[in-house]
Design a protein around this motif. Structure first.
Motif: not given
Length: 196
Positions: A3-17
């Motif tokens: 699934f692809k989406f614009p980079t500005s839509y990344k939430a940057n939550r922790p990797k384990p999450f």
């Protein structure tokens, strides 16, 4: 997941999450299909999710959001935003609103997201898990306020697919737009068919 989406839509939550979301999606057999166009880079847009007939819709949706680390804002009854569950809901993008004031609900949401630079504003047009004759039109007003079309997101419990469809361009005729959108969703299988 592809699934692809614009980079500005990344939430940057922790990797384990994010891993937890991926594990839940894999164990449950659900897949995410479609994409969000790069046209929405650094913009806000409205997405509606249907059919909405059970609490499992939220479980699938939140797992998917975590798995792909997507920035989403969604409304919920203000009474739910208490304690640990409330903190979790806010962390995932939840916005508490008082549904006893329907006239001001949309304006309340618009006020709360006005400072957000980008993100998907997710809404369930049915407004409830029970069967309804009329869908709520608030998402149309929000789309007009944001100068956005409406991306149609579907939950298909038969295929176990959460599908991001193409953008639906509003015609200005709310009644016809609702009829056309409802027709689109007839192709997808809800968890509880009697509620849709």
């Amino acid at each position: 997941m592809s699934f692809k989406f614009p980079t500005s839509y990344k939430a940057n939550r922790p990797k384990p999450f994010q891993w937890l979301g991926k594990i839940l999606m894999k164990l449950s057999g659900w897949k995410i299909k479609g994409h969000i166009s790069d046209f929405y880079e650094n913009k806000k847009f409205v997405a509606i999710v249907a059919p909405h007939t059970s609490n499992w819709d939220a479980v699938v949706g939140l797992s998917a959001i975590a798995a792909v680390d997507l920035k989403v804002y969604f409304i919920g009854k203000h009474t739910v935003f208490k304690g640990l569950l409330g903190k979790f809901m806010k962390y995932m993008g939840g916005i508490p609103v008082d549904r006893s004031k329907p006239g001001g609900l949309i304006q309340d949401l618009l006020n709360q997201i006005k400072d957000k630079k980008n993100g998907l504003i997710g809404l369930a047009p049915e407004g409830t898990r029970s069967k309804v004759d009329e869908w709520k039109t608030g998402f149309l007003r929000i789309a007009k306020e944001l100068n956005s079309g409406v991306v149609l997101v579907s939950l298909d419990f038969l295929k176990k697919e959460l599908v991001f469809g193409e953008e639906f361009k509003l015609s200005g005729n709310d009644k016809q737009d609702l009829l056309d959108i409802k027709k689109y969703y007839e192709a997808f299988t809800p968890r509880h068919i009697k509620n849709f």
